[in-house]
Design a protein around this motif. Structure first.
Motif, PDB file in Angstrom:
ATOM      1  N   GLU A 373       0.821  -1.213   0.000  1.00 25.05           N
ATOM      2  CA  GLU A 373       0.000   0.000   0.000  1.00 25.05           C
ATOM      3  C   GLU A 373       0.855   1.264   0.000  1.00 25.05           C
ATOM      4  N   THR A 377       0.393   4.244  -2.735  1.00 25.53           N
ATOM      5  CA  THR A 377      -0.123   5.578  -2.388  1.00 25.53           C
ATOM      6  C   THR A 377       0.852   6.665  -2.822  1.00 25.53           C
ATOM      7  N   HIS A 426      -5.225   6.118   0.219  1.00 23.82           N
ATOM      8  CA  HIS A 426      -5.004   4.793   0.816  1.00 23.82           C
ATOM      9  C   HIS A 426      -5.524   3.712  -0.136  1.00 23.82           C
ATOM     10  N   TYR A 427      -5.139   2.465   0.169  1.00 20.55           N
ATOM     11  CA  TYR A 427      -5.690   1.295  -0.504  1.00 20.55           C
ATOM     12  C   TYR A 427      -6.213   0.358   0.575  1.00 20.55           C
ATOM     13  N   ASN A 428      -7.385  -0.178   0.370  1.00 22.13           N
ATOM     14  CA  ASN A 428      -8.120  -0.903   1.397  1.00 22.13           C
ATOM     15  C   ASN A 428      -7.730  -2.375   1.470  1.00 22.13           C
ATOM     16  N   SER A 429      -8.177  -3.018   2.539  1.00 18.97           N
ATOM     17  CA  SER A 429      -7.993  -4.456   2.697  1.00 18.97           C
ATOM     18  C   SER A 429      -9.093  -4.976   3.613  1.00 18.97           C
ATOM     19  N   THR A 440     -14.864   7.023  -0.269  1.00 23.38           N
ATOM     20  CA  THR A 440     -14.389   8.346   0.131  1.00 23.38           C
ATOM     21  C   THR A 440     -14.973   8.669   1.502  1.00 23.38           C
ATOM     22  N   GLU A 489     -10.068   5.680  -0.274  1.00 25.51           N
ATOM     23  CA  GLU A 489      -9.586   4.304  -0.411  1.00 25.51           C
ATOM     24  C   GLU A 489      -9.755   3.911  -1.875  1.00 25.51           C
ATOM     25  N   PHE A 492      -9.440  -2.324  -3.136  1.00 25.31           N
ATOM     26  CA  PHE A 492      -9.064  -3.317  -2.122  1.00 25.31           C
ATOM     27  C   PHE A 492      -7.896  -4.174  -2.609  1.00 25.31           C
TER      28      PHE A 492
END
Length: 524
Positions: A373, A377, A426-429, A440, A489, A492
């Protein structure tokens, strides 16, 4: 025996009386030292193999906390750092010494408005401000900060915005040069200070004429025709003397060294500074050059994680695929030109872009190919920064490389620059691998309009991921932020489809354009 008892009682009373007086121990004087090397490297840890975060010039005075095994722990900018103790000389003093007016150096403020702080760092509170042209007394210097007095105002200011009246520059702000120059890079980053570790605050295009306010080693402090100021690398400026007036985008004398021909269907855009160009698709091949963020080349082919490019000389070479973006050229039939929405509202706006995580905090990790991530980002932030700068916004990145920045510091950067908008990427998980799409987040009412605008921009960009969700989020960078702020985000990493989509250059380009369009709509 009675006498002895009386004597003992007498002394006991005396001791108790003495102990009742409010005596205070004398505080130890702060230990300071002077740099005696021409240029002394400052590092994160007491080791020559640790990361260099800056340097100190000969004569700089530093606060020393401790010395161990040949290394000195000092105060540098707004953090503790390490230098070799062999190149500093302790200042033997029983207390702090304030020079007389005759001893103190004087310097002139070059910023429009310069904050005065209670300590040598942006984390300290503002105790006043100084206008352009104010002449201050410089008591001492510590790293890139100067301790000054101006009338009743006493405190610390950034040395970058002081010009020493004695003819010798204060810190990295040398004497005014009276020169002007032309940008020779496709896109040239300018920074808040003259070193690669300082934040990127914007970028300027090839051919732009700039006034050179001062020089320091391989860095120039410049001003553009619209009033933007910052530090740029000297190697990308063609300097002319004579104090000529600024001419916006004059006809360049030579072509830019890195620009793809308009006929190619794809181009390669470099996403970071100091990227090595190699003879072949591996780090085992020789380095034949280097490129910086914004440089462009003609695309030839991809192999594994490497991209082959065509150099301006006509020869082919290779770049690491994770440090570049491959984009369709505007002239390509596969990428017909689509009219962009007006970005007029972005001009002059102060936008802080916050690439989430970094350093010892890598963030989430992709389940399919291990995508980190923190790296994603940063790449997304650089693309977004370029789009916004191109539209006339003043962009500040909370981090410009893979370093750890605390949540408090990220918010402080937003407050320090009085951000018109703060966007955290960010990047989600999720444990559920089917979780997908863009989100958002907002915290307060002041953030809701911004969140809706950014979300609308992302949905309109057609990134390939599902979107449209705006949610409340109790995140530190939103909750503690006084400026309008959102956290985005961008898919995922735990979802295999999302992860592969996120890594594509098409997604990254569209996401950057979508957020830019959303911000433009917000300010409109």
């Amino acid at each position: 025996m009675r006498l002895n008892v009386k004597v003992l009682c007498f002394f006991l009373v005396i001791i108790l009386l003495i102990g009742s007086f409010p005596f205070k121990p004398t505080s130890a004087a702060t230990k300071t030292a002077t740099v005696n090397a021409t240029s002394l490297n400052v590092r994160t840890e007491p080791s020559s193999s640790s990361k260099q975060i800056g340097s100190l010039k000969k004569g700089s005075i530093v606060t020393v906390y401790k010395i161990e095994k040949g290394w000195a722990n000092i105060s540098f900018q707004d953090r503790k750092a390490w230098v070799s103790s062999a190149y500093i000389k302790e200042n033997h003093s029983t207390g702090s010494h304030i020079p007389s007016q005759k001893e103190a150096k004087t310097a002139k403020v070059t910023a429009t408005s310069l904050n005065v702080r209670s300590g040598a760092g942006t984390q300290y509170k503002t105790v006043g401000s100084l206008k352009n042209g104010a002449v201050v007394s410089v008591i001492k210097e510590e790293g890139n900060w100067s301790n000054i007095t101006y009338g009743s105002i006493k405190g610390w200011v950034s040395s970058a915005y002081l010009l020493n009246q004695t003819g010798k520059p204060s810190a990295n702000k040398p004497v005014k040069s009276g020169k002007w120059g032309t940008v020779t890079a496709t896109y040239l980053n300018f920074r808040s200070s003259g070193n690669l570790t300082s934040p990127i605050i914007g970028s300027i295009k090839y051919g732009t004429s700039v006034q050179i306010l001062s020089e320091s080693g391989s860095w120039l402090f410049i001003q553009t025709s619209d009033g933007k100021k910052g530090w740029v690398s000297r190697q990308y400026i063609t300097i002319q003397t004579g104090g000529s007036p600024i001419v916006t985008n004059p006809k360049p004398a030579t072509k830019p060294p890195v620009a793809p021909p308009s006929s190619v269907s794809k181009k390669v855009v470099v996403l970071s500074d100091g990227v090595n160009i190699r003879q072949g698709p591996s780090t085992a091949y020789l380095i034949v050059g280097n490129a910086d963020q914004g440089d462009e080349f003609a695309y030839l082919q991809s192999k594994n994680d490497w991209v082959q490019i065509k150099m301006p000389s006509g020869k082919s070479a290779w770049l690491a695929g994770w440090l570049v973006a491959v984009q369709q050229s505007p002239s390509s039939p596969n990428n017909p030109s689509v009219p962009k929405p007006s970005l007029e509202g972005l001009k002059g706006k102060r936008i802080v872009i916050d690439p989430g995580h970094g350093g010892n905090d890598p963030g989430a990790t992709g389940k399919s190919s291990g995508t980190q991530e923190a790296a994603m980002t940063l790449m997304s932030a650089r693309l977004l920064a370029t789009e916004l700068s191109d539209a006339g916004a003043k962009v500040i990145l909370t981090r410009s490389d893979n370093t750890y920045i605390s949540l408090n510091k990220r918010v402080e950067i937003s407050h320090y620059h009085f951000a018109d908008a703060f966007v955290s990427l960010h990047y989600n998980s999720a444990s559920d691998r089917t979780a997908t799409g863009l989100l958002t987040f907002y915290y307060g009412q002041k953030d809701l309009k911004l969140a809706n605008s950014v979300n609308t921009g992302l949905v309109g960009a057609k990134t390939g991921l599902k979107g449209g969700n705006v949610r409340y989020g109790n995140f530190h960078v939103l909750r503690e932020n006084k400026q309008p702020a959102v956290l985005v985000e961008l898919g995922f990493l735990s979802n295999p489809f999302d992860e592969s989509t996120i890594k594509s250059n098409s997604f990254q380009t569209k996401a950057a354009m979508g957020i830019t369009n959303g911000l433009a709509q917000y300010f409109k």
